[in-house]
Design a protein around this motif. Structure first.
Motif, PDB file in Angstrom:
ATOM      1  N   ILE A  15       0.839  -1.208   0.000  1.00 54.45           N
ATOM      2  CA  ILE A  15       0.000   0.000   0.000  1.00 54.45           C
ATOM      3  C   ILE A  15       0.870   1.252   0.000  1.00 54.45           C
ATOM      4  O   ILE A  15       0.663   2.184  -0.771  1.00 54.45           O
ATOM      5  N   ASN A  16       1.881   1.287   0.891  1.00 53.29           N
ATOM      6  CA  ASN A  16       2.744   2.460   1.011  1.00 53.29           C
ATOM      7  C   ASN A  16       3.589   2.679  -0.235  1.00 53.29           C
ATOM      8  O   ASN A  16       3.979   3.794  -0.556  1.00 53.29           O
ATOM      9  N   SER A  17       3.867   1.584  -0.943  1.00 52.10           N
ATOM     10  CA  SER A  17       4.710   1.715  -2.120  1.00 52.10           C
ATOM     11  C   SER A  17       4.025   2.513  -3.222  1.00 52.10           C
ATOM     12  O   SER A  17       4.672   3.057  -4.104  1.00 52.10           O
ATOM     13  N   PHE A  18       2.680   2.574  -3.180  1.00 53.68           N
ATOM     14  CA  PHE A  18       1.941   3.338  -4.175  1.00 53.68           C
ATOM     15  C   PHE A  18       1.735   4.791  -3.749  1.00 53.68           C
ATOM     16  O   PHE A  18       1.320   5.610  -4.555  1.00 53.68           O
ATOM     17  N   ALA A  19       1.971   5.106  -2.477  1.00 53.77           N
ATOM     18  CA  ALA A  19       1.814   6.475  -1.995  1.00 53.77           C
ATOM     19  C   ALA A  19       2.956   7.335  -2.540  1.00 53.77           C
ATOM     20  O   ALA A  19       4.107   6.919  -2.579  1.00 53.77           O
ATOM     21  N   THR A  20       2.597   8.536  -2.961  1.00 50.70           N
ATOM     22  CA  THR A  20       3.576   9.440  -3.562  1.00 50.70           C
ATOM     23  C   THR A  20       3.655  10.721  -2.751  1.00 50.70           C
ATOM     24  O   THR A  20       2.629  11.325  -2.416  1.00 50.70           O
ATOM     25  N   GLU A  21       4.863  11.139  -2.439  1.00 49.81           N
ATOM     26  CA  GLU A  21       5.065  12.380  -1.710  1.00 49.81           C
ATOM     27  C   GLU A  21       4.641  13.556  -2.591  1.00 49.81           C
ATOM     28  O   GLU A  21       5.093  13.695  -3.726  1.00 49.81           O
ATOM     29  N   THR A  22       3.788  14.387  -2.041  1.00 49.50           N
ATOM     30  CA  THR A  22       3.259  15.537  -2.778  1.00 49.50           C
ATOM     31  C   THR A  22       3.378  16.777  -1.909  1.00 49.50           C
ATOM     32  O   THR A  22       2.980  16.759  -0.737  1.00 49.50           O
ATOM     33  N   LYS A  23       3.914  17.854  -2.477  1.00 49.92           N
ATOM     34  CA  LYS A  23       4.170  19.071  -1.714  1.00 49.92           C
ATOM     35  C   LYS A  23       3.147  20.155  -2.059  1.00 49.92           C
ATOM     36  O   LYS A  23       2.785  20.346  -3.217  1.00 49.92           O
ATOM     37  N   LEU A  24       2.737  20.859  -1.019  1.00 50.81           N
ATOM     38  CA  LEU A  24       1.794  21.970  -1.173  1.00 50.81           C
ATOM     39  C   LEU A  24       2.270  23.142  -0.326  1.00 50.81           C
ATOM     40  O   LEU A  24       2.351  23.030   0.895  1.00 50.81           O
ATOM     41  N   MET A  25       2.615  24.255  -0.968  1.00 55.80           N
ATOM     42  CA  MET A  25       2.995  25.462  -0.242  1.00 55.80           C
ATOM     43  C   MET A  25       1.736  26.240   0.135  1.00 55.80           C
ATOM     44  O   MET A  25       0.876  26.504  -0.715  1.00 55.80           O
TER      45      MET A  25
END
Length: 254
Positions: A15-25
């Protein structure tokens, strides 16, 4: 039992392997002024999953209020970025495995309870598609008003009040902490600042406050009787629609 635990661990890894780090300012910007940053204690930011209300990221905006010339003195074309590397903001970093509808909430300024404004907006976050630069900017309207004189719940002897009257003093700044003064970038001549006075729960009158020095507004209140007094100081700018209020109570003893 061990096999079940192993399968669970493998499932979580998948499950975690499909999670993608996404940044929001995320930034908070005072109406008709600059960004809310470290000099005023920052704005508190929460990024929530709008579907289940879970908090995905939270923290304070930190950094400077920004470039005054760029923000306040320059005309802005489309796509003009108002923030710089040092400008206050909060970088939310979330791990998502699918497009997620989020609610961005800002409580600002964090350390000025009497003037706090809550602002929010909603948007879709897409895995791996960062939103940087100015990012999401939430406007914070108003003024921060602090009554300095008299003090809250102060007991004042009637005979100690001079013939010129009791001094009323308030400190007023923009929501980012930016200074207010005559002929300044934030011109006090555009503002109406008054003290509304009540005695024993009844209106007594109002006093226009002047701006003798940066951020400071003062006036004199004639008092001839003992009683329970309340002062509400308000600031109003008709040109921008910014407003701010604070109220204190004090006692005059005969």
């Amino acid at each position: 039992m061990k096999k079940s635990i192993l399968l669970l661990a493998i499932s979580l890894i998948c499950i975690n392997s499909f999670a993608t780090e996404t940044k929001l300012m995320v930034r908070a910007k005072a109406k008709d002024a600059k960004f809310v940053g470290s000099s005023i204690g920052g704005a508190y930011v929460m990024v929530r999953n709008a579907m289940n209300n879970n908090i995905l990221a939270e923290g304070l905006t930190t950094g400077s209020t920004g470039n005054t010339d760029l923000i306040m003195k320059s005309s802005h074309d489309r796509y003009t970025q108002l923030s710089e590397e040092s400008t206050a903001g909060f970088m939310a970093v979330v791990d998502i495995d699918q497009p997620t509808f989020v609610r961005v909430e800002v409580l600002s300024p964090m350390n000025r309870k009497n003037a706090q404004v809550q602002a929010s907006t909603e948007l879709w976050l897409i895995p791996g598609k960062d939103i940087l630069g100015d990012g999401i900017v939430l406007e914070i309207p108003g003024f921060i008003v602090d009554i300095l004189k008299p003090n809250t719940h102060q007991y004042i002897a009637l005979e100690s009040i001079p013939e010129t009257g009791l001094e009323i003093a308030a400190n007023i700044v923009m929501m980012c902490g930016c200074p207010i003064q005559e002929d300044g970038i934030w011109d006090s001549k555009l503002m109406e600042v008054k003290a509304l006075v009540y005695k024993d729960g009844e209106p007594l009158g109002e006093i226009a406050l002047k701006n003798p020095s940066q951020n400071t507004f003062t006036g004199q209140l004639e008092i001839t009787e003992a009683g329970y007094y309340q002062i509400t100081v308000y600031a109003y700018n008709a040109k921008t629609g910014n407003t701010g209020v604070e109220t204190i109570n004090y006692v005059v003893r005969g």
